[in-house]
Design a protein around this motif. Structure first.
Motif, PDB file in Angstrom:
ATOM      1  N   ASP A 190      30.132  27.628  61.229  1.00 35.17           N
ATOM      2  CA  ASP A 190      28.927  28.424  61.011  1.00 35.17           C
ATOM      3  C   ASP A 190      29.050  29.437  59.868  1.00 35.17           C
ATOM      4  N   VAL A 191      30.173  29.453  59.154  1.00 32.99           N
ATOM      5  CA  VAL A 191      30.340  30.353  58.014  1.00 32.99           C
ATOM      6  C   VAL A 191      29.452  29.851  56.872  1.00 32.99           C
ATOM      7  N   THR A 192      28.657  30.765  56.314  1.00 28.79           N
ATOM      8  CA  THR A 192      27.722  30.389  55.243  1.00 28.79           C
ATOM      9  C   THR A 192      28.374  30.528  53.865  1.00 28.79           C
ATOM     10  N   ALA A 193      27.757  29.880  52.890  1.00 32.66           N
ATOM     11  CA  ALA A 193      28.230  29.991  51.513  1.00 32.66           C
ATOM     12  C   ALA A 193      28.141  31.434  51.032  1.00 32.66           C
ATOM     13  N   GLU A 194      27.120  32.152  51.470  1.00 35.37           N
ATOM     14  CA  GLU A 194      26.960  33.556  51.092  1.00 35.37           C
ATOM     15  C   GLU A 194      28.110  34.402  51.634  1.00 35.37           C
ATOM     16  N   GLN A 195      28.536  34.126  52.849  1.00 40.56           N
ATOM     17  CA  GLN A 195      29.668  34.856  53.436  1.00 40.56           C
ATOM     18  C   GLN A 195      30.946  34.576  52.657  1.00 40.56           C
ATOM     19  N   VAL A 196      31.147  33.331  52.285  1.00 37.49           N
ATOM     20  CA  VAL A 196      32.338  32.963  51.501  1.00 37.49           C
ATOM     21  C   VAL A 196      32.294  33.655  50.138  1.00 37.49           C
ATOM     22  N   ASP A 197      31.122  33.701  49.515  1.00 37.44           N
ATOM     23  CA  ASP A 197      30.988  34.368  48.214  1.00 37.44           C
ATOM     24  C   ASP A 197      31.305  35.856  48.316  1.00 37.44           C
ATOM     25  N   LYS A 198      30.805  36.508  49.366  1.00 33.80           N
ATOM     26  CA  LYS A 198      31.074  37.937  49.569  1.00 33.80           C
ATOM     27  C   LYS A 198      32.568  38.167  49.789  1.00 33.80           C
ATOM     28  N   TRP A 199      33.167  37.316  50.583  1.00 34.27           N
ATOM     29  CA  TRP A 199      34.592  37.409  50.883  1.00 34.27           C
ATOM     30  C   TRP A 199      35.412  37.218  49.603  1.00 34.27           C
ATOM     31  N   ARG A 200      35.037  36.207  48.804  1.00 33.14           N
ATOM     32  CA  ARG A 200      35.716  35.964  47.530  1.00 33.14           C
ATOM     33  C   ARG A 200      35.646  37.199  46.630  1.00 33.14           C
ATOM     34  N   ASP A 201      34.467  37.796  46.551  1.00 31.01           N
ATOM     35  CA  ASP A 201      34.300  38.978  45.706  1.00 31.01           C
ATOM     36  C   ASP A 201      35.191  40.131  46.176  1.00 31.01           C
ATOM     37  N   LEU A 202      35.298  40.325  47.497  1.00 31.18           N
ATOM     38  CA  LEU A 202      36.184  41.369  48.036  1.00 31.18           C
ATOM     39  C   LEU A 202      37.641  41.082  47.680  1.00 31.18           C
ATOM     40  N   ILE A 203      38.031  39.826  47.802  1.00 28.27           N
ATOM     41  CA  ILE A 203      39.414  39.436  47.514  1.00 28.27           C
ATOM     42  C   ILE A 203      39.734  39.648  46.037  1.00 28.27           C
ATOM     43  N   LEU A 204      38.876  39.158  45.171  1.00 28.40           N
ATOM     44  CA  LEU A 204      39.135  39.273  43.736  1.00 28.40           C
ATOM     45  C   LEU A 204      39.088  40.721  43.262  1.00 28.40           C
ATOM     46  N   ALA A 205      38.333  41.561  43.957  1.00 32.92           N
ATOM     47  CA  ALA A 205      38.231  42.976  43.589  1.00 32.92           C
ATOM     48  C   ALA A 205      39.519  43.751  43.868  1.00 32.92           C
ATOM     49  N   MET A 206      40.435  43.171  44.637  1.00 33.89           N
ATOM     50  CA  MET A 206      41.699  43.868  44.911  1.00 33.89           C
ATOM     51  C   MET A 206      42.529  44.044  43.645  1.00 33.89           C
ATOM     52  N   LYS A 207      42.359  43.126  42.670  1.00 34.52           N
ATOM     53  CA  LYS A 207      43.085  43.244  41.399  1.00 34.52           C
ATOM     54  C   LYS A 207      42.657  44.538  40.722  1.00 34.52           C
ATOM     55  N   GLY A 208      43.598  45.361  40.384  1.00 35.47           N
ATOM     56  CA  GLY A 208      43.301  46.650  39.777  1.00 35.47           C
ATOM     57  C   GLY A 208      43.246  47.784  40.781  1.00 35.47           C
ATOM     58  N   GLN A 209      43.143  47.440  42.060  1.00 35.47           N
ATOM     59  CA  GLN A 209      43.134  48.456  43.117  1.00 35.47           C
ATOM     60  C   GLN A 209      44.488  48.568  43.810  1.00 35.47           C
ATOM     61  N   VAL A 210      45.124  47.436  44.036  1.00 31.17           N
ATOM     62  CA  VAL A 210      46.393  47.402  44.763  1.00 31.17           C
ATOM     63  C   VAL A 210      47.541  47.482  43.754  1.00 31.17           C
ATOM     64  N   PRO A 211      48.362  48.526  43.831  1.00 33.42           N
ATOM     65  CA  PRO A 211      49.497  48.636  42.916  1.00 33.42           C
ATOM     66  C   PRO A 211      50.442  47.438  43.053  1.00 33.42           C
ATOM     67  N   GLY A 212      50.828  46.864  41.931  1.00 37.23           N
ATOM     68  CA  GLY A 212      51.770  45.753  41.943  1.00 37.23           C
ATOM     69  C   GLY A 212      51.139  44.388  42.122  1.00 37.23           C
ATOM     70  N   LEU A 213      49.823  44.329  42.354  1.00 36.23           N
ATOM     71  CA  LEU A 213      49.135  43.037  42.447  1.00 36.23           C
ATOM     72  C   LEU A 213      48.831  42.577  41.027  1.00 36.23           C
ATOM     73  N   LEU A 214      49.566  41.575  40.571  1.00 39.95           N
ATOM     74  CA  LEU A 214      49.454  41.106  39.192  1.00 39.95           C
ATOM     75  C   LEU A 214      48.281  40.166  38.988  1.00 39.95           C
ATOM     76  N   LYS A 215      48.023  39.323  40.000  1.00 36.60           N
ATOM     77  CA  LYS A 215      46.977  38.312  39.881  1.00 36.60           C
ATOM     78  C   LYS A 215      46.560  37.882  41.273  1.00 36.60           C
ATOM     79  N   ILE A 216      45.284  37.528  41.431  1.00 37.27           N
ATOM     80  CA  ILE A 216      44.829  36.973  42.697  1.00 37.27           C
ATOM     81  C   ILE A 216      43.787  35.905  42.403  1.00 37.27           C
ATOM     82  N   SER A 217      43.907  34.780  43.090  1.00 41.03           N
ATOM     83  CA  SER A 217      42.992  33.650  42.925  1.00 41.03           C
ATOM     84  C   SER A 217      42.470  33.234  44.283  1.00 41.03           C
TER      85      SER A 217
END
Length: 81
Positions: free
Chosen positions: A14-41
């Motif tokens: 029941d997970v929607t594409a919109e939920q996955v998109d929001k989740w992806r955006d949260l995950i990718l936004a960690m770059k630049g916020q978390v010290p030592g996180l060089l890359k996230i895909s």
């Protein structure tokens, strides 16, 4: 030496594409916020290899600068959601 943190997910039907998109955006936004996180895909299995995905719908790969960064990443406020 970099640390590669690989996580695979099996999403509920029941997970929607919109939920996955929001989740992806949260995950990718960690770059630049978390010290030592060089890359996230984040993404879905490639169509050419999807038949081997064993039910996993999406995955992420986080590249951290060193092993000491893993607990910082895990406990960081940007990682909690």
């Amino acid at each position: 030496m970099p640390v590669y943190h690989v996580v695979l997910f099996k999403l509920k039907p029941d997970v929607t594409a919109e939920q996955v998109d929001k989740w992806r955006d949260l995950i990718l936004a960690m770059k630049g916020q978390v010290p030592g996180l060089l890359k996230i895909s984040f993404g879905k299995p490639l169509p050419i290899t999807a038949h081997r995905a064993q039910g996993f719908n999406v995955g992420l790969v986080a590249v951290l600068d060193k092993i000491d960064t893993v607990p910082i990443y895990a406990q960081h406020a940007a990682h909690q959601p």
